[in-house]
Design a protein around this motif. Structure first.
Motif, PDB file in Angstrom:
ATOM      1  N   UNK A  22      -9.608  97.604 -24.844  1.00 11.57           N
ATOM      2  CA  UNK A  22      -9.796  98.557 -25.939  1.00 11.57           C
ATOM      3  C   UNK A  22     -10.568  99.768 -25.435  1.00 11.57           C
ATOM      4  N   UNK A  23      -9.991 100.960 -25.594  1.00  9.96           N
ATOM      5  CA  UNK A  23     -10.717 102.184 -25.249  1.00  9.96           C
ATOM      6  C   UNK A  23     -11.851 102.438 -26.237  1.00  9.96           C
TER       7      UNK A  23
ATOM      8  N   UNK B 288      -1.068  91.879 -21.280  1.00 11.89           N
ATOM      9  CA  UNK B 288      -2.450  92.123 -21.692  1.00 11.89           C
ATOM     10  C   UNK B 288      -3.197  93.042 -20.746  1.00 11.89           C
ATOM     11  N   UNK B 289      -2.982  92.888 -19.444  1.00 10.18           N
ATOM     12  CA  UNK B 289      -3.687  93.717 -18.462  1.00 10.18           C
ATOM     13  C   UNK B 289      -3.264  95.182 -18.535  1.00 10.18           C
TER      14      UNK B 289
ATOM     15  N   UNK C  78      -4.214  96.532 -31.953  1.00  8.23           N
ATOM     16  CA  UNK C  78      -2.878  96.956 -31.519  1.00  8.23           C
ATOM     17  C   UNK C  78      -2.680  96.746 -30.025  1.00  8.23           C
ATOM     18  N   UNK C  79      -3.641  96.128 -29.379  1.00  6.89           N
ATOM     19  CA  UNK C  79      -3.673  96.089 -27.921  1.00  6.89           C
ATOM     20  C   UNK C  79      -2.791  94.999 -27.329  1.00  6.89           C
ATOM     21  N   UNK C  80      -2.083  95.348 -26.278  1.00  8.58           N
ATOM     22  CA  UNK C  80      -1.386  94.371 -25.449  1.00  8.58           C
ATOM     23  C   UNK C  80      -0.409  93.488 -26.183  1.00  8.58           C
TER      24      UNK C  80
ATOM     25  N   UNK D  40      -3.159  89.304 -33.023  1.00 13.85           N
ATOM     26  CA  UNK D  40      -3.444  88.284 -32.019  1.00 13.85           C
ATOM     27  C   UNK D  40      -4.499  88.750 -31.035  1.00 13.85           C
ATOM     28  N   UNK D  41      -4.587  90.054 -30.807  1.00 12.71           N
ATOM     29  CA  UNK D  41      -5.634  90.555 -29.926  1.00 12.71           C
ATOM     30  C   UNK D  41      -6.964  90.458 -30.635  1.00 12.71           C
ATOM     31  N   UNK D  42      -8.017  90.201 -29.874  1.00 15.64           N
ATOM     32  CA  UNK D  42      -9.336  90.042 -30.471  1.00 15.64           C
ATOM     33  C   UNK D  42     -10.167  91.282 -30.247  1.00 15.64           C
TER      34      UNK D  42
END
Length: 707
Positions: free
Chosen positions: A460-461, A504-505, A514-516, A15-17
């Motif tokens: 994203x790092x 998300x933040x 894999x984010x948030x 779902x994260x872009x």
């Protein structure tokens, strides 16, 4: 709701872009002949936020096509690499392959959901099958899957860091779920199914938006709207002509029914909502039938009994049987409580000197009378304390500051896609920048129904990206010059959607996939539902519940009444939710050879066979014909998630209550152990590690008044 776009399976899983200046700039430099399209160059705004002063409708189609071409080229490069597969030359390159496309899609889907038009809808219809074909071209690619599988088989010897290990696992599972192991012939059949489903889903959303707008009712006689305040009437004045225009919200019940005195008016509005996409020119029955039957065939082709069994892979529920077990455990108690509530309401109707049998369009009005009599609580007495911006800044933001130390500053210099949208910059406790937040709260014809959160830019790092997140709601807009006052349900929704935003933040991942909020559907609603609890927390409530005229703090006596009435009408609330959740599962557990001769009959049988129609005055929260979560978004076989995570959020709040409540220490612990972890660890283990035990259902039953 966390907005999930479903052009294909992978979009559900991830779902994260994927956003990033570096990769976007490289792709643009290598493949574009022009930099005139603002969607194809890095934004100069803070955080890479989209510059809506430059973006036009005509920019989207060429940018989306360029993004597709760029991803195809990147995947082809991976496949044709003659070197042995490594994490860097396969998984990492695959993760980076869709950066340009996803950055364009983030803006495109943001607008098609919140502020669409004929041009954007046309692009959406044209591009939907192309997106599906692209995803199939990736996840049904034999050579690409071979490289991914080679790495997966020897994953324990690759010496990967935990997040990279999880990314490899996630991609392999996504390939398998998408059908990578199918025969060549079956893959072609699956591609056909996916393309048709993408087209049908887009058609459903377009038709439903038209149904919502066309279903609005115009009343010429002011007496028909008796019970509404002058302020409400002013806000409903028909801008297209004379009279008063009543718009439809996405749910079955409509908020104004609580206030309207004339029964005929209530029935007319209710039936307009109930039948908006059934028997009208915007009828969706044929579309949803085709979607359900195609999904059943897709599930069978992929080796499962039905679509739900396939879809629930990787979720906490795991299989449909577990979902139905949950339903069966709740339905008797919910419907019994709803029956008792209906009896109380019927007595109130008689007490009011009226003689008719309670119907769905009567429930909210007379339930409000019962609440006023039992708890001396009147919704109209509460609303003056809930002015929208005060609720946001002194309620939602205040709770986040007390828990997590973050602060907020309004940014009026950031361009938006509509004049009603507000923008805030978020900062860490030490002053470091955290991200941008867009708040889009008022309903309008160009906006789909409901409430949701999504990203313009995902943390994203890998790309050094900080999040740019938006919340969208559909609160009635007041007349010019009037204050926007919310119901308590609307206040709760604001806290809910910002709970998604916090998820998300606080993301702290290397990889955007894999984010948030890129977690299982039956976990993603946990942080949002949990955040609702702070709306009634004493310190928070007293800080934001200020009378819009006098600034007076909400009286303690009124707070006590609100809390005392907390379990009121919970039979209705739970039953309407169970009815919608059950409809979703019934549509998605049909066998591939099952033919739906009538969508209406199917819906009726689904409710009757599970005894969810025993209280006729309690309709499902959504009828199938306007159930956008499951036919137009990413919640197919997943609407149960709201009930599944409800147990978690009540259990989690119980932990807070037993450990000092709203404190920085508790908030930081929750952020570090839950909200910041994204999809990098097993979700059940993560929760248990934070909680110290498995979740218990008792706090939920208590909150619902069932215990």
């Amino acid at each position: 709701m966390k907005k999930i776009y479903t052009v294909a399976l992978v979009t559900i899983l991830f779902a994260a872009c994927k956003d990033g200046k570096t990769n976007t700039e490289t792709t643009t430099k290598n493949t574009m002949n022009t930099t005139e399209n603002p969607l194809l160059v890095a934004s100069k705004l803070p955080y890479g936020a989209p510059d809506f002063t430059l973006i036009k409708n005509e920019h989207f189609k060429p940018a989306l096509k360029q993004g597709i071409a760029a991803q195809k080229a990147a995947v082809e490069k991976i496949v044709n690499n003659t070197e042995a597969a490594t994490f860097d030359n396969t998984i990492l390159e695959l993760e980076k392959s869709g950066t340009l496309l996803q950055s364009v899609q983030n803006v495109f889907y943001g607008l098609t959901g919140a502020h669409t038009n004929d041009d954007l809808q046309a692009v959406q219809e044209e591009m939907a099958p192309k997106f599906s074909e692209l995803q199939d071209g990736i996840y049904l690619n034999d050579k690409l899957f071979k490289r991914v599988k080679e790495l997966y088989v020897k994953r324990d010897s690759l010496v990967l860091d935990p997040e990279s290990y999880k990314l490899l696992e996630t991609y392999f599972e996504a390939f398998e779920k998408a059908g990578a192991n199918l025969s060549a012939a079956d893959k072609e059949k699956l591609k056909t199914y996916n393309t048709k489903l993408a087209t049908l889903t887009t058609a459903f959303n377009k038709t439903l938006l038209a149904a919502n707008n066309d279903g609005a009712l115009v009343f010429m006689n002011k007496e028909d709207l008796a019970g509404l305040t002058e302020s409400q009437l002013k806000s409903l004045e028909n801008k297209d002509g004379e009279g008063w225009k009543i718009p439809l919200l996405n749910t079955t019940q409509q908020p104004l029914l609580q206030s309207l005195e004339k029964r005929a008016t209530r029935e007319k509005i209710f039936m307009a909502a109930f039948n908006r996409a059934d028997g009208t020119k915007n009828d969706t029955k044929d579309i949803i039938t085709k979607i359900a039957e195609l999904r059943a065939k897709k599930g069978a082709l992929l080796g499962f009994k039905n679509y739900a069994e396939w879809s629930l892979q990787g979720t906490m529920a795991e299989k449909p049987e577990n979902v139905f077990t949950m339903f069966n455990g709740l339905i008797p108690a919910a419907t019994t409580k709803a029956k008792n509530e209906a009896e109380e309401i019927q007595k109130m109707i008689a007490k009011n000197g009226e003689d008719f049998t309670l119907a769905a369009w009567d429930w909210n009005r007379y339930a409000e009378m019962v609440k006023k009599e039992k708890y001396d609580l009147d919704e109209s007495a509460i609303k003056p304390y809930f002015e929208i911006k005060t609720v946001l800044e002194k309620g939602v933001f205040y709770a986040a500051e007390k828990l997590y130390g973050i602060t907020f500053k309004e940014r009026k210099d950031i361009p938006t896609y509509h004049k009603d949208v507000m923008v805030y910059e978020l900062f860490e406790e030490n002053g470091d920048q955290l991200g941008l937040f867009y708040a889009d709260y008022f309903a309008r014809p160009s906006k789909r129904g409901g409430a949701w959160m999504s990203n313009f830019v995902t943390q994203s790092h890998l790309y050094n990206n900080k999040p740019v997140i938006y919340n969208v709601c559909n609160y009635p807009k007041p007349a010019e010059g009037d204050e926007a006052l919310l119901t308590y349900d609307e206040v709760s929704t604001m806290f809910h959607e910002f709970g998604h935003a916090l998820h998300g933040f606080f993301a702290n991942q290397e990889y955007p996939s894999l984010s948030g909020t890129a977690v299982a559907r039956d976990f993603v609603e946990f942080p949002s539902q949990f955040n609702e609890n702070w709306a009634l927390y004493p310190d928070v409530l007293k800080n934001y519940a200020l009378h819009y005229k006098t600034g007076e703090q909400i009286p303690q006596a009124l707070i006590d009444k609100i809390k005392k009435a907390g379990t009121f009408n919970q039979g209705y609330s739970l039953t309407e939710n169970l009815a919608a959740s059950n409809l979703d599962m019934k549509w998605h557990t049909i066998s591939p050879d099952f033919t739906i001769s009538s969508a209406s009959a199917f819906e009726k049988d689904a409710l009757h066979n599970t005894k969810l129609d025993v209280v006729s005055a309690v309709p499902p929260r959504y009828r199938s014909t306007y159930f956008a979560h499951i036919f137009g978004s990413g919640y197919a076989a997943g609407y149960y998630s709201y009930l599944w995570t409800e147990m978690l959020h009540h259990d989690a709040y119980n932990w807070f209550e037993n450990n000092g409540g709203l404190t920085r220490e508790n908030g930081q612990r929750f952020r570090d152990m839950v909200l910041s972890r994204g999809n990098t660890v097993d979700l059940e283990a993560m929760y248990k590690n934070w909680r110290g035990s498995d979740p218990k259902i008792e706090p939920m039953l208590k909150a619902r008044g069932l215990k």
